[in-house]
Design an enzyme around this catalytic site. Structure first.
Site, short mmCIF file in Angstrom:
data_model
loop_
_atom_site.label_atom_id
_atom_site.label_comp_id
_atom_site.label_asym_id
_atom_site.label_seq_id
_atom_site.Cartn_x
_atom_site.Cartn_y
_atom_site.Cartn_z
N ASN A 11 0.83 -1.22 0.00
CA ASN A 11 0.00 0.00 0.00
C ASN A 11 0.85 1.25 0.00
O ASN A 11 1.96 1.26 0.52
CB ASN A 11 -0.85 0.09 1.29
N GLY A 39 1.64 -1.21 3.71
CA GLY A 39 0.97 -2.47 3.38
C GLY A 39 1.58 -3.55 4.27
O GLY A 39 2.80 -3.62 4.40
N ASN A 43 5.50 -4.31 4.37
CA ASN A 43 6.21 -3.95 5.60
C ASN A 43 6.96 -5.15 6.19
O ASN A 43 8.10 -5.04 6.64
CB ASN A 43 5.22 -3.42 6.66
N ASP A 241 5.48 6.65 16.56
CA ASP A 241 4.47 6.19 15.62
C ASP A 241 4.48 4.66 15.64
O ASP A 241 5.47 4.03 15.26
CB ASP A 241 4.83 6.71 14.20
N GLY A 246 3.69 -4.11 14.47
CA GLY A 246 3.33 -5.53 14.35
C GLY A 246 3.99 -6.16 13.14
O GLY A 246 4.41 -7.33 13.18
N ASP A 247 4.10 -5.42 12.06
CA ASP A 247 4.74 -5.95 10.85
C ASP A 247 6.23 -6.18 11.09
O ASP A 247 6.79 -7.19 10.64
CB ASP A 247 4.53 -5.00 9.67
O1 RIB Z 1 0.32 -2.58 9.62
C1 RIB Z 1 0.46 -1.28 9.11
C2 RIB Z 1 -0.02 -1.23 7.70
O2 RIB Z 1 -1.40 -1.49 7.67
C3 RIB Z 1 0.14 0.11 7.04
O3 RIB Z 1 1.38 0.29 6.40
C4 RIB Z 1 -1.05 0.17 6.09
O4 RIB Z 1 -0.69 0.17 4.76
C5 RIB Z 1 -1.91 -1.02 6.46
O5 RIB Z 1 -1.77 -2.05 5.57
#
Ligand code: RIB
Length: 297
Positions: A11, A39, A43, A241, A246-247
């Site tokens: 994203n 996204g 990420n 931020d 989580g990613d």
């Molecule tokens: O987990 C964070 C992500 O969630 C953001 O980067 C956004 O694009 C959504 O997918």
């Protein structure tokens, strides 16, 4: 160097910094706006690549300006994009994100991500079979998620299912996951359970190993070797931020999984802590050396 395959979303994040979240019908003045690459899939791929993994991504972008920028960003991180489709008649995915007092609210428009196909996953069979771990989330069509789980299992490759954004999933799918990595709300949702249930009880109910993230409090994990949920404390940092924390956790977990679950969870907590100290989902994702500086010897 661990080989990681990520099947997931890409994203463009449209980020607004605000003093607080607006109420319904309310207009607020924000302090800053910027675009950032995001996204959940992308990420997690970037988090793993920064930590030194060899990463291949399966996903889809529109043939638009955002798509070009996102493609270039992932290529710059050294990620193999052979299995990222460009969709002629669809735009790239986007996420409208408001950040206020370190928390965020996100609305995702999947666009091209909704066209990630089962056929794409099957075409990447060789990459999946060669991987040390596979990561998949829920921002792409569920048939592609299911195909990923089944293919990874068939090839004997550990597969991490990050059930975000959460929806109720069939128990049979969950049992295909080598690890399920929800937060508390996501775990209740995927299991169709009451949100008020104690998270340790929810972890015991899941039909697969679970690594549950608790923000600044760290993470809990349960698997065959740890039948009772075990705790890894979080690392104290000043959060700017939390988008993408989580990613970062998931990407790091996949990279360090071969060191055993407790070590991988510890390093994933450290990586996630570092990630929240800078703006943007990918802005604060650390290198392996930066993660090491946070860990006592
Ligand atoms: O987990 C964070 C992500 O969630 C953001 O980067 C956004 O694009 C959504 O997918």
């Amino acid at each position: 160097m661990p080989r990681i395959v990520v099947v997931g979303s890409i994203n463009m994040d449209l980020v607004t910094l605000a003093p607080r979240f607006p109420g319904p019908g309310e207009t607020l003045l924000g302090s800053r706006f910027f675009t950032a690459h995001g996204g959940k899939g992308a990420n997690q791929a970037v988090a793993a690549a920064r930590l030194g993994a060899e990463v291949a991504m399966i996903g889809a972008l529109g043939r638009d300006a955002f798509g070009d920028q996102l493609h270039a960003g992932l290529a710059h991180e050294g990620i193999d994009l052979a299995h990222v489709a460009r969709i002629d008649d669809e735009g790239s995915g986007s996420a409208s994100i408001t950040v206020a007092a370190g928390e965020n609210q996100i609305i995702v428009v999947p666009a091209a991500n909704a066209r990630v196909s089962l056929a794409q996953v099957e075409a990447a069979r060789d990459a999946i079979a060669r991987a040390d771990a596979v990561l998949v989330q829920l921002e792409i069509p569920l048939d592609a998620v299911e195909a990923t789980l089944r293919l990874a299992r068939r090839e004997g490759v550990p597969v991490i299912l990050n059930p975000a954004p959460a929806q109720k999933l069939p128990a049979e799918w969950l049992s295909l996951a080598s690890y399920l990595t929800p937060n508390q709300h996501e775990l209740a949702t995927v299991l169709g359970a009451d949100e008020q249930t104690d998270f340790r009880e929810l972890m015991r109910r899941a039909p697969c190993p679970v690594v549950l993230t608790r923000g600044g409090e760290g993470a809990w994990y349960r698997d065959d070797a740890h039948p009772e949920p075990a705790h890894q404390a979080g690392f104290k940092v000043d959060a700017i931020d939390t988008t993408g924390a989580g990613d970062t956790f998931n990407g790091a977990l996949a990279v360090f999984l071969h060191e055993g679950l407790p070590a991988a969870v510890r390093k994933a907590c450290a990586a996630a802590a570092l990630s929240v100290t800078k703006l943007g989902a990918q802005g604060g994702m650390p290198s392996a050396r930066e993660v090491a500086t946070l860990l006592p010897h």
